[in-house]
Design an enzyme around this catalytic site. Structure first.
Site, mmCIF file in Angstrom:
data_model
loop_
_atom_site.group_PDB
_atom_site.id
_atom_site.type_symbol
_atom_site.label_atom_id
_atom_site.label_comp_id
_atom_site.label_asym_id
_atom_site.label_seq_id
_atom_site.Cartn_x
_atom_site.Cartn_y
_atom_site.Cartn_z
ATOM 1 N N GLY C 34 67.643 36.612 -5.478
ATOM 2 C CA GLY C 34 67.357 37.111 -4.278
ATOM 3 C C GLY C 34 66.357 36.302 -3.164
ATOM 4 N N CYS C 243 96.216 45.533 9.905
ATOM 5 C CA CYS C 243 97.240 44.031 10.284
ATOM 6 C C CYS C 243 97.853 44.057 11.013
ATOM 7 C CB CYS C 243 96.972 43.024 8.978
ATOM 8 S SG CYS C 243 98.318 41.452 9.820
ATOM 9 N N CYS C 246 100.698 41.598 7.868
ATOM 10 C CA CYS C 246 101.465 42.263 6.911
ATOM 11 C C CYS C 246 100.662 43.866 6.547
ATOM 12 C CB CYS C 246 99.983 41.578 5.803
ATOM 13 S SG CYS C 246 98.404 42.117 5.586
ATOM 14 N N CYS C 268 94.534 39.907 10.357
ATOM 15 C CA CYS C 268 93.485 39.737 8.494
ATOM 16 C C CYS C 268 92.827 38.177 8.819
ATOM 17 C CB CYS C 268 94.317 39.471 7.714
ATOM 18 S SG CYS C 268 94.966 41.025 6.594
ATOM 19 N N CYS C 274 96.065 37.872 3.487
ATOM 20 C CA CYS C 274 97.343 38.457 4.179
ATOM 21 C C CYS C 274 98.883 37.611 3.510
ATOM 22 C CB CYS C 274 97.096 37.356 6.111
ATOM 23 S SG CYS C 274 97.575 38.315 7.680
#
Lengths: 373, 208, 291
Positions: C34, C243, C246, C268, C274
């Site tokens: 980080g 979606c 899909c 998606c 997808c």
């Protein structure tokens, strides 16, 4: 019917082809030559070399051609080329006292050793469009050449220094390593070597505006142009295996020494201070702006208050680079629809809640229904 | 192909063993092994490049120096290694890195053995503002095996991992524990054994 | 020597000295999760702000055996993703893929793939502004001290002011996280939907900010916690519909405007996810409408 966007690759190829033909323009018109750019757009070439941080007239001219005259794009091309070049070491400091002077003026003295040399300058021209240039008029007369040995032209600041009227340039430590912000990321506070390097690479327009702002009172420095000189200087490289410096060739530079606000007081007698600018090629605007900003950035050194943008080291040094700036500004053109979708979702939620708060009566039945269930 | 390595032509190359024969590919491979070793403390990885290491320097330590050191990274060598002219010459020629007698200035430190007491405090742990300005210590061990030994926890480790590294000076684990307390400052340790490496970043907690 | 695919330049474009410098920065970044490691970012042949940091990180880690995937907004086919993928095809000759599962290195802008990443995979993020505190405190000198002292009160105040004004934390992307309990980190402008995927991911996550000259990292299996308050816990964006292509739910969706009468469709954002689902026979409400 929805068709997912496809064919990015083909679209890019097509766009590049279109760019190439647009760049070339009407094929019935002769293509502009790199020699023509170098020879006739010399100030553009100088700027691209200076901010591209690479003294190579041909590469700069070619970059201008490739960039369709967009100088920041040309600077970017030169930078990206420069970064791939092998590095052999650092040259000796330039000796600008020994400059082969093409132009040299001082605003602080009427006359001085070496004289005022006007040289090629737009100063004192009347800015009237010269329609004769449109029709490739006859070549201008060749300038008169003098056979006289040019008089040595010591720096104005050296004359002042002789009287102790101006601060001495601090002598570098014998083994002092000059910083290089292309090899080490800039950290703050930054010393003057790094600041000057940053300004020398910095955007001419940005420096011009900052220098101008100091004249208008945002960090006033009482500047006088000690001198501006432009001409050729020898570049030397110390060859370890030979044990002495060998000349590599000459480059054109513009140098500006500003004589600025004096200081002194309790411990020290009053003295003028300095601001310094040096750029590749002929660019007095850039060299002078750089000198103004250099002096403004020395406030910390002189214990002056930092209250103007030009004095703010982090602000100036972080935003001077036009390749970085243009990249980041223009990246807003890239797709951001994923983030925008997140914002859309958030703002719709907030608006729905806002509407519900504004119309408590309308919301009530729904709540009651919920309570009843 | 552009090679940034500046060869010191005054050194007779014939007496030196070669560096990485395929420098670009092999430096990447060594780095990648080290990167994953550091990202997954306790895992042991093989440095899969042929090196003819000089003197007492292990092949893995040599490979790390060749892959990561250059004129920007002062190296410190313990007395045993720095007294071997062949090692000095090899590192100077192939990496261009300055060899410093000042441990506090070293970016990479190489020791000849883990059984001697290593004074962690002498190396730079960086500052709170710049904890990255710290040293990486490369320690050779005879045994280096994952799956048994110390219990390791911390970033890079799913629940716990085990690493056997030794023999080491009895004070080594204490030094590691003290080093960890400095976080985010601290030094990072790479164990080398033949052509194998394992790494303990400053974040790893070690229990015996 | 290795013959680069594009003659005149080194494998992966960068010279070896530059790669060493970046590799050293990456190692420090992994050791200090980080923390933003300064590095001497080079000018790249694409503009700053267009992925120069990510490109330099990828160029420094990539080897001949790697399989590279490049996505922008979750898609392999957006123009900038295509451009970066072509850059690496040209300069390294490595295999590229659009399949998340096949990739060893995934360079991304603004998304994390929906399919969980696996051990050994490396996710490289392109980062515009690496400093999570930058918009609260513009000065590097100040924010550096805040990180040194772990002084993150400013961020909590900002988030709390959001709650006071809007009733919510009004940050929907670029949502700040704490890494390994020590450093406040900017996850790059991914929607906060993706934040939980960073937490204890099996993959190594590397972040490159070229213009700002910073590299940072999250090692695998590292705690990544989105900032929140007890009475306002962190929540991800949710979508009302699955979606349209899909039928996937619990994934991030793009809103596609179909006409000027307000018709919308949600599909998606992760195009590979997808396509994989549709290849497996999944269909959404408009599942047959696309090629």
């Amino acid at each position: 019917m929805y068709v997912a966007v496809k064919g990015g690759e083909k679209a890019i190829d097509n766009a590049h082809r279109l760019l190439a033909s647009t760049r070339r323009g009407d094929p019935a018109v002769p293509a502009i030559g790199v020699d023509q750019i170098d020879g006739q757009l010399g100030i553009a070439v100088a700027r691209v070399m200076a901010e591209g941080s690479l003294y190579d007239r041909r590469i700069a001219a070619l970059a201008i051609k490739q960039a369709r005259g967009d100088l920041i794009e040309a600077i970017f091309l030169v930078r990206a080329y420069r970064t791939t070049l092998p590095r052999f070491g650092y040259s000796q400091p330039l000796d600008t006292d020994a400059m082969f002077i093409a132009r040299r003026i001082s605003a602080t003295y009427k006359d001085l050793p070496g004289g005022q040399v006007l040289g090629p300058t737009f100063d004192y021209t009347h800015r009237l469009i010269d329609f004769a240039l449109e029709t490739d008029a006859d070549a201008p007369e060749a300038p008169a050449e003098s056979n006289e040995q040019p008089a040595p032209a010591p720096h104005v600041t050296a004359l002042l220094d002789g009287e102790g009227l101006i601060e001495r340039n601090p002598a570098p430590a014998v083994d002092a390593v000059v910083g290089d912000l292309t090899r080490e990321p800039l950290s703050f506070p930054a010393d003057r070597d790094l600041r000057l390097q940053n300004l020398a690479r910095g955007d001419e327009g940005f420096l011009l505006a900052l220098g101008y702002s100091t004249q208008r009172g945002f960090g006033r420095t009482h500047p006088f142009v000690g001198e501006v000189r432009f001409g050729e200087v020898e570049v030397e490289f110390f060859a370890e295996e030979l044990g002495f410096a060998v000349p590599l060739g000459r480059i054109e530079v513009t140098e500006c020494e500003m004589v600025t606000q004096f200081r002194g007081g309790a411990g020290a007698p009053p003295q003028f201070t300095r601001g310094y600018g040096l750029v590749f090629g002929q660019s007095e605007r850039k060299a002078m702006s750089m000198a103004l900003v250099d002096r403004a950035l020395r406030t910390r050194e002189f214990g002056e208050d930092i209250d103007a943008p030009a004095q703010d080291e982090e602000f100036v040094l972080s935003h001077s680079d036009n390749v970085q700036a243009t990249g980041f500004v223009e990246h807003l053109k890239l797709p951001h629809y994923v983030d925008f979708q997140a914002e859309l979702g958030l703002i719709r939620t907030l608006r729905a809640e806002h509407a519900a708060r504004r119309a408590p009566d309308a919301a009530e039945p729904a709540e009651r229904r919920e309570a009843a269930e | 192909m552009r090679d940034t390595k500046m060869a010191d032509l005054s050194t007779p190359t014939s007496i030196l063993s070669p560096g990485l024969p395929e420098a670009v590919r092999e430096a990447q491979s060594v780095f990648r092994s080290l990167m994953m070793a550091l990202a997954r403390p306790g895992t042991v990885r093989r440095i899969a490049v042929p090196v003819q290491s000089p003197g007492n320097l292990s092949p893995a330590a040599t490979a790390i120096a060749l892959a990561l050191c250059d004129f920007e990274t002062p190296i410190w060598l313990d007395e045993d290694l720095s007294s071997d002219e062949a090692i000095l010459r090899y590192l100077r020629f192939h990496t261009g890195a300055p060899v410093t007698p000042d441990r506090g200035k070293a970016h990479f430190a190489f020791v000849s053995s883990g059984t001697q007491m290593i004074d962690f405090d002498a190396f730079s742990p960086g500052t709170l503002e710049y904890p990255d300005r710290s040293a990486t210590l490369v320690v050779p061990v005879d045994e280096l095996e994952e799956g048994r030994g110390w219990r390791l926890t911390g970033p890079g480790i799913a629940s716990e991992s085990r690493l056997l590294a030794g023999p080491l000076h009895p004070g080594f684990v204490t030094a590691l524990a003290e080093n960890r307390l400095l976080f985010p400052r601290g030094i990072d340790v790479v164990f080398v054994s033949g052509d194998r490496i394992a790494a303990l970043p400053r974040t790893t907690a070690v229990e015996v | 020597m290795n013959a680069p695919a594009a003659s005149g330049y080194n494998f992966a474009y960068l010279d070896e000295q530059t790669k060493r410098m970046i590799r050293r920065a990456i190692l420090k970044a992994i050791a200090i999760p980080g923390y933003q490691v300064p590095f001497a970012s080079r000018e790249m042949p694409m503009p700053y702000g267009w992925g120069t940091g990510g490109v330099q990180v990828t160029a420094s880690i990539i080897g001949e055996d790697d399989v590279l995937k490049v996505i922008d907004q979750g898609s392999d086919d957006t123009t900038n993703a295509v451009s970066i993928r072509k850059f690496f095809e040209k300069t390294t000759g490595v295999a590229t893929t659009t399949a998340t599962g096949e990739a060893t290195i995934i360079q991304t802008r603004h998304r994390i793939p929906e399919a969980p990443l696996t051990e050994g995979q490396v996710l490289v993020y392109q980062v515009p502004i690496p400093e999570p505190l930058r918009f609260l405190e513009p000065r590097e000198t100040e924010t550096r001290t805040m990180h040194a002292l772990e002084e993150y009160g400013l961020m909590h105040v900002k988030l709390y002011e959001d709650i006071a004004r809007h009733g919510h934390i009004a940050t929907s992307y670029d949502y700040p996280v704490m890494v390994a309990g020590r450093y406040l980190m900017d996850p790059s402008p991914t929607p906060k939907f993706d934040n939980p995927k960073m937490h204890r991911s099996a993959a190594l996550q590397l972040f490159g900010a070229g213009r700002e000259k910073r590299i940072y990292a999250i090692p695998p299996y590292t705690d990544v916690v989105s900032l929140d308050f007890e009475d306002h816990p962190f929540e991800v964006n949710r979508f009302d519909t699955p979606c349209a292509l899909c039928g996937a739910s619990g994934v991030y969706l793009d809103e596609v405007v179909l006409d000027d009468r307000g018709r919308r469709m949600f599909v998606c954002s992760d195009t590979d996810h997808c396509e994989t689902r549709r290849a497996d026979g999944h269909r959404g409400a408009d599942g047959d409408a696309t090629p």
